[in-house]
Structures are given as C-alpha cells and as structure tokens.
Enzyme design. Structure first.
Site, PDB file in Angstrom:
ATOM      1  N   HIS A   1      10.521 -23.053  59.345  1.00 48.80           N
ATOM      2  CA  HIS A   1       9.607 -24.140  59.001  1.00 48.80           C
ATOM      3  C   HIS A   1       9.749 -24.607  57.559  1.00 48.80           C
ATOM      4  O   HIS A   1       9.364 -25.729  57.226  1.00 48.80           O
ATOM      5  CB  HIS A   1       8.166 -23.697  59.259  1.00 48.80           C
TER       6      HIS A   1
ATOM      7  N   LYS B   1       8.857 -23.531  65.628  1.00 45.82           N
ATOM      8  CA  LYS B   1       9.277 -23.167  64.270  1.00 45.82           C
ATOM      9  C   LYS B   1       8.620 -21.865  63.837  1.00 45.82           C
ATOM     10  O   LYS B   1       7.420 -21.666  64.059  1.00 45.82           O
ATOM     11  CB  LYS B   1       8.887 -24.258  63.264  1.00 45.82           C
TER      12      LYS B   1
ATOM     13  N   ASP C   1       7.751 -31.183  70.073  1.00 46.82           N
ATOM     14  CA  ASP C   1       7.897 -30.438  68.825  1.00 46.82           C
ATOM     15  C   ASP C   1       6.597 -29.712  68.498  1.00 46.82           C
ATOM     16  O   ASP C   1       5.561 -30.342  68.282  1.00 46.82           O
ATOM     17  CB  ASP C   1       8.255 -31.397  67.683  1.00 46.82           C
TER      18      ASP C   1
ATOM     19  N   TYR D   1       1.089 -24.439  64.329  1.00 45.53           N
ATOM     20  CA  TYR D   1       0.211 -25.364  65.059  1.00 45.53           C
ATOM     21  C   TYR D   1      -0.725 -24.645  66.038  1.00 45.53           C
ATOM     22  O   TYR D   1      -1.686 -25.242  66.515  1.00 45.53           O
ATOM     23  CB  TYR D   1       1.030 -26.389  65.849  1.00 45.53           C
TER      24      TYR D   1
END
Length: 282
Positions: free
Chosen positions: A115, A81, A46, A51
C-alpha cells in the site's frame, strides 16, 4: 482514440482498464454495490486491508458468479493491498494468508499491492520477497505497489533477489496532480499506472474549466475525468457509493476528449493531492 477494455501486464496477464474503488464504502452495502457493479459491466474491483471490506467485496463477486455460471472466475479482477503494519517478511507471509482467506471460494488474489513505501528500503525488500513467494505458491496472480516514487522503484529493481517486477504502481493522479515524471518513468519500465482518486474526492467537480468541457461534450464532469485518465493511458479507480452512478462512470468508452480540450484539462504546474502523499518518503 479507442481505449482497450484491458491492458497486458508484465506478467502477461491482463487487467481491465477501469476499476471500482471501494475505499470508504459502507460495509453493510459493499456486497450489494459490488453485485450491482458487476451487473453494469465492471470486472475490476480495488480494495485493501486498510478498507476493512475485503470479505464483503469478494463476497459480492462470489455471489454474482454463482448467479451467472457462464461467467468464469478469471473474467473478474480482484485487487487488495497489504497495509504498512504488515510489512516485513514474516508479517507479510502471515498477512497474505489472511488476505487469501478473505476471498473465500474465489480461490486467489488477482493483484496484491504494497500500500505504500513507508518503513524504509529493508522492509520494502523483505515484503517484496514474501509477495514473490505468494506468486510462486499460486496464491496471487500479480504483484505491484502503491504510492511508490521513482527512488522506491529503483531500490526494488536493483535488488539482486528480484524475480518479478511490480506490474502496477497505484498513485493519485488527476488533472491537478498529474505526477507526469513519475507516471512516465513507470510506463518506461513497463508498469501500468493506476490512478486513484481520479475524481479528486469530488473537490474539483465544479471547477469552471472542467464543467465547461463537460457541457460541450454533453458528458458529466465525472465521465470527463475518468476519460481523461484513460486517454493518458492510466487505469482509473473511480469510487461511488451511489448505485445509480455506477453505470454513468463506466460509460466512458464511447466518446473522446479532443486534443485541445485535453490540453485545457491538463495542469502540469499544479500539485493538489487530495489524499496522503508518500511518494517522496525515505
């Protein structure tokens, strides 16, 4: 209580029941951590645009598959996401292409999420239109949401252009942030609930009741929390920066938390999120 290694999604595709969360992993080590996780048996990863490690996660999967030619690409599940600034039809179309570019020779994204629900109903619907088109174009296998409340899901379900329902809602869930009503609603609509921050970012790992139960079961507190999520029917996304803990966090299919201990772990009256909260956004 036997926990399956995969759940079937509304799309008829399957999703592994534990994922390695990759938020805040050091980028310089992310690829090697992903490869090590695959060695230990992880098949679900994930990540997110936020990120800033999509490329590194995908590279780890790609490297590992090249070293293990008997394992097929479709045995590995890659999630990413779209971030809030990428919402809206045109923005999302462009962002999806960038996300696909990051996966390189993996070829496609297994699961693409919004998200958050931030930005309002109109923006959510426009973004979902772009996600649906990505499925039709073969860029993405499954689409879903994260941090959505019941209202946000109902807005989507009532949209006349809805072609594909979200297959998952990824929300923070732990014994101290159970969100039972929302989780039950998602399940009633056929969505798989993914539990992020299942280890409470470490804040509750020394909690007296948890430690006592872990000692009695001869397991670690992290293993108990991951197993707790599984026994509630969720897909937990435990994160670790420590390769040595990868194996421990995955060794949760060989024991069961008895019913009375599950009740002791449950704290339905508690509301202690350790991350952002936007399930109640407009």
């Amino acid at each position: 209580m036997s926990i399956p290694r995969e759940y079937k999604l509304l799309s008829n595709n399957t999703i592994p029941t534990i994922a390695l969360g990759t938020y805040d992993l050091p980028r310089s080590h992310t690829t090697s951590i992903v490869e090590k996780a695959l060695d230990e048996g992880y098949r679900h990863f994930d990540t997110a645009v936020l990120y800033q490690n999509e490329y590194e996660v995908a590279k780890g999967i790609s490297n590992w598959l090249k070293k293990h030619p008997t394992v097929k690409r479709d045995e590995i599940f890659y999630t990413t996401k779209l971030w809030n600034t990428q919402f809206g039809y045109d923005n999302a179309k462009k962002a999806i292409k960038e996300c696909v570019k990051c996966v390189g020779d993996l070829g496609y994204i297994d699961l693409l999420l919004m998200h958050s629900p931030l930005g309002g109903k109109k923006l959510r619907i426009e973004t979902w239109k772009a996600l649906q088109e990505a499925v039709d174009e073969g860029l993405v296998k499954n689409i879903g949401v994260s941090n959505f409340g019941e209202k946000h899901l109902k807005d989507l379900f009532e949209w006349e252009g809805l072609k594909y329902k979200p297959v998952v809602n990824q929300i923070e869930i732990s014994p101290w942030c159970m969100r039972q009503e929302l989780a039950d609603y998602c399940k009633s609509e056929g969505l798989v609930v993914e539990a992020y921050a299942p280890l409470t970012h470490g804040y509750k790992l020394q909690e007296e009741g948890l430690v006592k139960i872990a000692d009695e079961l001869k397991k670690s507190p992290t293993q108990v929390l991951i197993r707790w999520s599984l026994q509630h029917g969720y897909v937990p996304l435990p994160k670790t920066k420590t390769p040595a803990r990868l194996r421990e966090n995955l060794k949760v299919y060989d024991f069961e938390i008895p019913g009375e201990k599950m009740k002791l772990l449950d704290h339905p009256e508690a509301y202690e999120p350790t991350d952002w909260e936007c399930t109640n956004a407009p």
